[in-house]
Design a protein around this motif. Structure first.
Motif, PDB file in Angstrom:
ATOM      1  N   GLU A   1      -4.570 -30.576  78.326  1.00 37.93           N
ATOM      2  CA  GLU A   1      -3.480 -32.074  78.411  1.00 37.93           C
ATOM      3  C   GLU A   1      -3.512 -32.721  79.676  1.00 37.93           C
ATOM      4  OE1 GLU A   1      -1.745 -32.026  75.590  1.00 37.93           O
ATOM      5  OE2 GLU A   1      -0.222 -33.809  76.265  1.00 37.93           O
TER       6      GLU A   1
ATOM      7  N   ALA B   1      -0.786 -40.055  79.264  1.00 41.64           N
ATOM      8  CA  ALA B   1      -1.113 -38.615  79.031  1.00 41.64           C
ATOM      9  C   ALA B   1      -2.157 -38.729  77.898  1.00 41.64           C
ATOM     10  CB  ALA B   1       0.154 -37.948  78.328  1.00 41.64           C
ATOM     11  N   PHE B   2      -2.874 -37.558  77.949  1.00 44.77           N
ATOM     12  CA  PHE B   2      -3.944 -37.338  76.807  1.00 44.77           C
ATOM     13  C   PHE B   2      -4.029 -35.805  76.364  1.00 44.77           C
ATOM     14  CE2 PHE B   2      -5.722 -37.571  81.156  1.00 44.77           C
ATOM     15  CZ  PHE B   2      -6.495 -36.202  81.150  1.00 44.77           C
ATOM     16  N   GLY B   3      -4.542 -35.711  75.400  1.00 35.33           N
ATOM     17  CA  GLY B   3      -4.844 -34.201  74.848  1.00 35.33           C
ATOM     18  C   GLY B   3      -6.206 -34.211  73.997  1.00 35.33           C
TER      19      GLY B   3
ATOM     20  N   GLN C   1       3.507 -30.738  79.719  1.00 38.04           N
ATOM     21  CA  GLN C   1       3.666 -31.954  80.397  1.00 38.04           C
ATOM     22  C   GLN C   1       5.515 -32.032  80.742  1.00 38.04           C
ATOM     23  OE1 GLN C   1       3.546 -35.713  78.377  1.00 38.04           O
ATOM     24  NE2 GLN C   1       1.684 -35.000  77.309  1.00 38.04           N
TER      25      GLN C   1
ATOM     26  N   SER D   1       1.030 -30.230  75.097  1.00 38.82           N
ATOM     27  CA  SER D   1       1.973 -31.423  75.668  1.00 38.82           C
ATOM     28  C   SER D   1       3.354 -30.640  75.955  1.00 38.82           C
ATOM     29  CB  SER D   1       2.340 -32.249  74.359  1.00 38.82           C
ATOM     30  OG  SER D   1       1.061 -32.664  73.955  1.00 38.82           O
TER      31      SER D   1
ATOM     32  N   GLY E   1      -6.564 -37.695  71.829  1.00 39.13           N
ATOM     33  CA  GLY E   1      -5.231 -38.528  71.499  1.00 39.13           C
ATOM     34  C   GLY E   1      -4.789 -38.657  73.001  1.00 39.13           C
ATOM     35  N   CYS E   2      -4.263 -39.873  73.088  1.00 42.97           N
ATOM     36  CA  CYS E   2      -3.794 -40.532  74.434  1.00 42.97           C
ATOM     37  C   CYS E   2      -2.777 -41.564  74.423  1.00 42.97           C
ATOM     38  CB  CYS E   2      -4.900 -41.017  75.336  1.00 42.97           C
ATOM     39  SG  CYS E   2      -5.780 -42.385  74.857  1.00 42.97           S
TER      40      CYS E   2
ATOM     41  N   PHE F   1       5.383 -38.956  71.581  1.00 43.09           N
ATOM     42  CA  PHE F   1       5.773 -38.773  73.003  1.00 43.09           C
ATOM     43  C   PHE F   1       4.745 -39.864  73.667  1.00 43.09           C
ATOM     44  CE2 PHE F   1       1.610 -36.386  72.585  1.00 43.09           C
ATOM     45  CZ  PHE F   1       1.857 -35.778  71.331  1.00 43.09           C
ATOM     46  N   THR F   2       4.150 -40.729  72.811  1.00 46.42           N
ATOM     47  CA  THR F   2       3.360 -41.776  73.699  1.00 46.42           C
ATOM     48  C   THR F   2       3.577 -43.129  72.957  1.00 46.42           C
ATOM     49  OG1 THR F   2       1.422 -41.323  72.562  1.00 46.42           O
ATOM     50  CG2 THR F   2       1.358 -40.720  74.955  1.00 46.42           C
TER      51      THR F   2
ATOM     52  N   PHE G   1       1.672 -41.277  68.339  1.00 45.63           N
ATOM     53  CA  PHE G   1       2.248 -39.793  68.530  1.00 45.63           C
ATOM     54  C   PHE G   1       3.493 -40.259  69.087  1.00 45.63           C
ATOM     55  CE2 PHE G   1      -2.351 -39.767  69.555  1.00 45.63           C
ATOM     56  CZ  PHE G   1      -2.654 -38.745  69.024  1.00 45.63           C
TER      57      PHE G   1
ATOM     58  N   ARG H   1      -1.281 -22.856  65.404  1.00 43.23           N
ATOM     59  CA  ARG H   1      -0.834 -23.411  64.243  1.00 43.23           C
ATOM     60  C   ARG H   1      -1.145 -22.787  63.021  1.00 43.23           C
ATOM     61  NH1 ARG H   1      -2.386 -29.700  65.701  1.00 43.23           N
ATOM     62  NH2 ARG H   1      -1.592 -29.804  67.581  1.00 43.23           N
TER      63      ARG H   1
ATOM     64  N   HIS I   1       1.051 -27.303  70.744  1.00 47.51           N
ATOM     65  CA  HIS I   1       0.252 -27.962  71.662  1.00 47.51           C
ATOM     66  C   HIS I   1       0.627 -27.934  73.324  1.00 47.51           C
ATOM     67  CE1 HIS I   1       3.494 -31.701  70.824  1.00 47.51           C
ATOM     68  NE2 HIS I   1       4.021 -30.493  71.255  1.00 47.51           N
TER      69      HIS I   1
HETATM   70  N1  DAH Z   1      -0.441 -32.946  71.588  1.00 47.32           N
HETATM   71  C1  DAH Z   1      -1.322 -33.716  70.549  1.00 47.32           C
HETATM   72  C2  DAH Z   1      -1.905 -32.900  69.541  1.00 47.32           C
HETATM   73  O1  DAH Z   1      -1.795 -31.693  69.672  1.00 47.32           O
HETATM   74  C3  DAH Z   1      -2.525 -34.612  71.146  1.00 47.32           C
HETATM   75  C4  DAH Z   1      -2.069 -35.317  72.316  1.00 47.32           C
HETATM   76  C5  DAH Z   1      -2.113 -36.877  71.737  1.00 47.32           C
HETATM   77  C6  DAH Z   1      -1.588 -35.119  73.517  1.00 47.32           C
HETATM   78  C7  DAH Z   1      -1.737 -37.719  72.624  1.00 47.32           C
HETATM   79  C8  DAH Z   1      -1.421 -36.160  74.302  1.00 47.32           C
HETATM   80  C9  DAH Z   1      -1.383 -37.525  73.995  1.00 47.32           C
HETATM   81  O2  DAH Z   1      -1.044 -36.103  75.559  1.00 47.32           O
HETATM   82  O3  DAH Z   1      -1.100 -38.603  74.766  1.00 47.32           O
HETATM   83  O4  DAH Z   1      -2.351 -33.300  68.488  1.00 47.32           O
END
Ligand code: DAH
Length: 338
Positions: free
Chosen positions: A207, A302-304, A170, A167, A279-280, A247-248, A245, A191, A165
């Motif tokens: 991201e 954060a979000f992705g 970040q 992330s 996701g965030c 990381f959040t 997640f 993946r 990912h």
């Molecule tokens: N890294 C996650 C994924 O690959 C997506 C994601 C979700 C990124 C929440 C984020 C976050 O920064 O806050 O599924």
């Protein structure tokens, strides 16, 4: 006569015309009615009877050689005269223009939406170590994403893998330590998935990361609402569902109202009126600390999101594999979308 034939033969074999005129001169000299070969045939009468057989063979050979040479170069002349071999260089160029790949079009649009509110673009490596892809992001040691099933490992001990990912970017940006942070990071991720209409082993994500003093979930909501309206249209609504997640904390998934049916229900949104797009959440304090940021002073969100998914939504594409096959008939449909 024999010597004369030998001399002409050498001349014919060495002959290479520079242009059509030279070839015609060659024809006149050797092969015309009054040419050298016809002259030799005329002299044939004077050859002694016992030599005639040998001389006849030599003369015919000479004639065939000259004719062969003529045919050979005439053919090349024909090709040169053909329109395909000689393109008209005075024609205007650029009749066949290329176009951007739909994923690039959407990535550029997303970049520009976030740039307008002060985000800059960051990039990170596609080959990552365990720390940046997992550990710093608070993945527990036994988390299933660390499994061979999901991750393409390049080496073990130390674990080096293709990033799963964006992330990981970040972590790299936070480690660099320049605060506040307001970045988006587009890129390829990998993946170990079986390829189908809905999944691929290579895809793209964007991201987002914002770290400063007093960042709250309300900031996250406002930013993503702005994004959804800019990208999908002013009538778009959003909703957040609680999620998880590593990381959040707090974590959420964001849905947008279906831009195909406007929320009334269709195939694309599976009749729910909503489509999940990212996701965030608030950056987990453990992540800030792992990257050397004091979590008692700073907070962040954060979000992705997956670029394929929103491109499919935007252009109503129903098979993920189309993005990677590069069939010109598919790509041509996006020329005007730039
Ligand atoms: N890294 C996650 C994924 O690959 C997506 C994601 C979700 C990124 C929440 C984020 C976050 O920064 O806050 O599924």
């Amino acid at each position: 006569m024999k010597d004369k034939i030998a001399a002409l033969l050498t001349e014919i074999e060495a002959f290479v015309p520079e242009n059509a005129d030279a070839l015609e001169a060659f024809r006149l000299k050797f092969m015309s009615k009054k040419g050298l070969i016809a002259g030799l045939f005329a002299d044939f009468k004077t050859v002694a009877p016992e030599d005639r057989k040998e001389m006849g063979v030599l003369l015919n050979e000479l004639k065939d050689k000259a004719q062969g040479r003529l045919n050979q170069f005439r053919q090349i002349g024909e090709i040169e005269k053909a329109p395909i071999a000689k393109p008209d260089l005075t024609l205007p160029a650029g009749q066949f223009s290329g176009g951007r790949h739909p994923l690039s079009i959407v990535r550029n649009q997303i970049n520009s939406i976030f740039k307008r509110i002060g985000f800059t673009i960051s990039e990170g490596p596609e080959i990552e170590d365990d720390f940046h892809n997992f550990t710093a992001l608070n993945f527990p040691p036994e988390h299933p994403a660390r499994d061979m099933q999901d991750t393409f490992f390049i080496s073990r001990d130390p674990d080096i893998a293709l990033r799963t990912h964006t992330s990981s970017v970040q972590v790299r940006v936070m480690e660099a330590g320049k605060l506040p942070i307001r970045i988006i990071a587009p890129g390829r991720v990998f993946r170990n998935e079986a390829i189908s209409a809905r999944a691929h082993c290579i895809f793209h994500q964007i991201e987002g990361l914002y770290v400063d003093k007093d960042v709250s979930f309300a900031d996250l909501k406002q930013t993503l609402f702005y994004f959804a309206q800019e990208f999908f249209g002013a009538e778009t609504r959003i909703r957040f569902r609680p999620s998880y997640f590593p990381f959040t904390e707090t974590s959420a998934e964001m849905d947008v109202s279906c831009n195909i049916c406007g929320g009334s229900g269709c195939n694309i949104c599976k009749h729910s009126g909503w489509v999940e797009i990212m996701g965030c959440g608030m950056v987990d304090p453990n992540v800030l600390e792992a990257c050397g940021i004091d979590s008692s002073i700073y907070s962040g969100y954060a979000f992705g999101m997956g670029i394929e998914r929103i491109t499919m939504m935007k252009f109503q594409i129903n098979d993920l594999r189309l993005f990677f096959e590069n069939d010109i008939r598919f790509l041509k449909q996006f020329e005007a979308a730039q």
